[in-house]
Design a protein around this motif. Structure first.
Motif, mmCIF file in Angstrom:
data_model
loop_
_atom_site.group_PDB
_atom_site.id
_atom_site.type_symbol
_atom_site.label_atom_id
_atom_site.label_comp_id
_atom_site.label_asym_id
_atom_site.label_seq_id
_atom_site.Cartn_x
_atom_site.Cartn_y
_atom_site.Cartn_z
ATOM 1 N N THR A 1 0.836 -1.219 0.000
ATOM 2 C CA THR A 1 0.000 0.000 0.000
ATOM 3 C C THR A 1 0.862 1.258 0.000
ATOM 4 O O THR A 1 0.477 2.288 0.544
ATOM 5 N N ARG B 1 8.087 -4.154 -0.593
ATOM 6 C CA ARG B 1 9.537 -4.134 -0.427
ATOM 7 C C ARG B 1 10.028 -5.473 0.131
ATOM 8 O O ARG B 1 11.131 -5.569 0.634
ATOM 9 N N GLN C 1 4.001 2.956 -5.014
ATOM 10 C CA GLN C 1 3.690 2.246 -6.257
ATOM 11 C C GLN C 1 2.267 1.672 -6.218
ATOM 12 O O GLN C 1 1.600 1.605 -7.244
HETATM 13 N N1 LIG Z 1 9.975 -2.366 -11.244
HETATM 14 C C1 LIG Z 1 10.187 -1.073 -11.170
HETATM 15 O O1 LIG Z 1 10.346 -0.389 -12.178
HETATM 16 C C2 LIG Z 1 10.196 -0.403 -9.844
HETATM 17 C C3 LIG Z 1 10.140 -1.143 -8.704
HETATM 18 N N2 LIG Z 1 10.097 -0.531 -7.484
HETATM 19 C C4 LIG Z 1 10.019 -1.405 -6.328
HETATM 20 O O2 LIG Z 1 8.656 -1.500 -5.954
HETATM 21 C C5 LIG Z 1 8.543 -1.781 -4.563
HETATM 22 C C6 LIG Z 1 7.558 -0.808 -3.929
HETATM 23 O O3 LIG Z 1 8.064 0.504 -4.030
HETATM 24 P P1 LIG Z 1 7.317 1.731 -3.301
HETATM 25 O O4 LIG Z 1 5.868 1.594 -3.442
HETATM 26 O O5 LIG Z 1 7.990 2.954 -3.787
HETATM 27 O O6 LIG Z 1 7.717 1.470 -1.780
HETATM 28 P P2 LIG Z 1 6.934 1.911 -0.463
HETATM 29 O O7 LIG Z 1 7.907 1.865 0.644
HETATM 30 O O8 LIG Z 1 6.180 3.173 -0.707
HETATM 31 O O9 LIG Z 1 5.869 0.734 -0.270
HETATM 32 C C7 LIG Z 1 6.308 -0.557 0.021
HETATM 33 C C8 LIG Z 1 5.153 -1.418 0.505
HETATM 34 O O10 LIG Z 1 5.676 -2.722 0.808
HETATM 35 C C9 LIG Z 1 5.227 -3.125 2.107
HETATM 36 N N3 LIG Z 1 6.210 -4.042 2.650
HETATM 37 C C10 LIG Z 1 7.465 -3.761 3.072
HETATM 38 N N4 LIG Z 1 8.079 -4.903 3.466
HETATM 39 C C11 LIG Z 1 7.185 -5.901 3.283
HETATM 40 C C12 LIG Z 1 7.221 -7.304 3.516
HETATM 41 N N5 LIG Z 1 8.298 -7.904 4.014
HETATM 42 N N6 LIG Z 1 6.121 -8.024 3.188
HETATM 43 C C13 LIG Z 1 5.022 -7.432 2.687
HETATM 44 N N7 LIG Z 1 4.923 -6.111 2.455
HETATM 45 C C14 LIG Z 1 6.001 -5.361 2.748
HETATM 46 C C15 LIG Z 1 5.073 -1.818 2.882
HETATM 47 O O11 LIG Z 1 4.205 -1.966 3.971
HETATM 48 C C16 LIG Z 1 4.488 -0.916 1.784
HETATM 49 O O12 LIG Z 1 3.101 -1.128 1.680
HETATM 50 C C17 LIG Z 1 9.961 -1.665 -4.016
HETATM 51 O O13 LIG Z 1 10.504 -2.956 -3.935
HETATM 52 C C18 LIG Z 1 10.702 -0.875 -5.087
HETATM 53 O O14 LIG Z 1 12.089 -1.138 -5.102
HETATM 54 C C19 LIG Z 1 10.082 0.834 -7.347
HETATM 55 C C20 LIG Z 1 10.165 1.606 -8.461
HETATM 56 C C21 LIG Z 1 10.248 1.063 -9.807
#
Ligand SMILES: NC(=O)C1=CN([C@@H]2O[C@H](COP(=O)(O)OP(=O)(O)OC[C@H]3O[C@@H](n4cnc5c(N)ncnc54)[C@H](O)[C@@H]3O)[C@@H](O)[C@H]2O)C=CC1
Ligand SMILES: O=C([O-])C1=[NH+]CCC1
Length: 315
Positions: free
Chosen positions: A142, A204, A145
């Motif tokens: 949540t 993450r 992304q």
């Molecule tokens: N494929 C791509 O082009 C891109 C990928 N990403 C990746 O997407 C992912 C999400 O990025 P954002 O939304 O910016 O991060 P964010 O920090 O805003 O959100 C991360 C979410 O993951 C949850 N989370 C964290 N650890 C967890 C776990 N062990 N189990 C379940 N949920 C968990 C958090 O509660 C949060 O809801 C990251 O891994 C980031 O590196 C980000 C940008 C581009």
């Protein structure tokens, strides 16, 4: 001497970028990339520098698209923060250069670009690979992304239900309060994904959060997190049962733990489907493994810069 670069920051990028303008440009860029014509696109696999002390990585994403006249690089830092950390998971800046002279034309905030182009590419994967009668979307995670994926998926498709799961009830409730449409909050990832037609993983996590035994046959999964060779979001069962697509074959083989550690076969790039050289297996369970590519940032940055120039040249 060239003019100094313009700086286009977050609020302005948000105002200038729309999914309706971005999606066709991204589709075209994915197609160009998969043709591997170096006279048209040069985009090496991202170079990463470990920031061990801070549990993160700096990714450098240079790209040259000759026919479009775009030379850019994105600097993106992404982190595997400790649970409860309020620091951001990613920070990014895109630098746009003049390919003929080498001067920097613009320094553009990469936050909005990264969140919108990533979500738009996942939506393109769904447009190509999801069953047209899809009714239920499940989003695991949540964060930033998750929000951009909610926005573009509900803009491009008509789901009857959008389910969301987060490890934290508070973050799930905050997500519900932030979005403009209805969401069903689920208490477990399993509850969210059982019976879903499309599933987006945007966590993450470094361990699987999505298991093949929960996934409805024929569902489409856009897997966006787990961008390191030893990080996972999906289990081996799902990776082996699904037809696996990626944005970049080389990128997935270098950076995706889900691909590398499962030993799953990669069927095609999204660009191959766009080019008509590989099939879209909508009838099967499909996984799109997204790592993020420089061409996506390059065309997004060009769009922002062109819009910015048009806005600022108005009398
Ligand atoms: N494929 C791509 O082009 C891109 C990928 N990403 C990746 O997407 C992912 C999400 O990025 P954002 O939304 O910016 O991060 P964010 O920090 O805003 O959100 C991360 C979410 O993951 C949850 N989370 C964290 N650890 C967890 C776990 N062990 N189990 C379940 N949920 C968990 C958090 O509660 C949060 O809801 C990251 O891994 C980031 O590196 C980000 C940008 C581009
Ligand atoms: O393409 C991108 O910007 C990223 N991919 C993984 C983290 C950031």
């Amino acid at each position: 001497m060239s003019d100094p670069p313009v700086v286009i920051w977050e609020d302005e990028v948000r105002e200038l970028l729309t999914y309706s303008a971005l999606v066709p440009r991204l589709e075209e860029a994915l197609g160009h990339f998969s043709r591997r014509d170096s006279a048209e696109v040069i985009q090496p696999v991202r170079t990463t520098v470990a920031l061990q002390k801070h549990r993160g990585f700096l990714g450098l994403m240079p790209t040259y698209m000759e026919n479009l006249g775009v030379l850019s690089t994105k600097f993106v830092c992404f982190y595997n923060r400790e649970a409860g950390s309020t620091l951001p998971a990613t920070q990014a800046t895109v630098v746009l250069l003049d390919p003929e002279y080498g001067n920097v034309k613009a320094v553009i905030d990469g936050e909005v670009i990264t969140r919108m182009r990533t979500a738009a590419v996942s939506a393109i994967s769904a447009k190509l690979l999801m069953r047209p009668e899809a009714e239920v979307l499940a989003i695991l995670g949540t964060g930033i992304q998750a929000l951009s994926h909610y926005n573009v998926f509900t803009e491009m498709f008509s789901f009857k239900e959008v389910r969301v799961w987060s490890r934290s009830k508070e973050r799930a409730e905050r997500f519900r309060d932030l979005v403009r449409g209805p969401v069903t909050l689920c208490v477990s990832a399993e509850e969210a994904v059982r019976g879903a037609d499309a599933i987006v993983t945007v966590t993450r996590s470094t361990e699987p959060v999505l298991f093949g035994r929960w996934v409805k046959p024929g569902a489409h999964v856009a897997a966006v997190g787990a961008c390191r060779p030893d990080w996972r979001e999906l289990d081996d069962v799902l990776m082996k049962e699904a037809v696996v697509y990626a944005d970049s074959r080389e990128g997935a083989m270098a950076e995706s733990g889900d691909v590398i550690l499962s030993g799953a076969e990669m069927f095609a790039e999204l660009g191959d489907v766009i080019n008509g050289t590989k099939a879209a297996h909508r009838e099967k369970t499909t996984v799109f493994k997204s790592l993020g590519m420089g061409v996506e940032d390059a065309v997004s940055a060009k769009l922002v810069f062109d819009q910015w120039k048009a806005k600022h040249s108005q009398p």
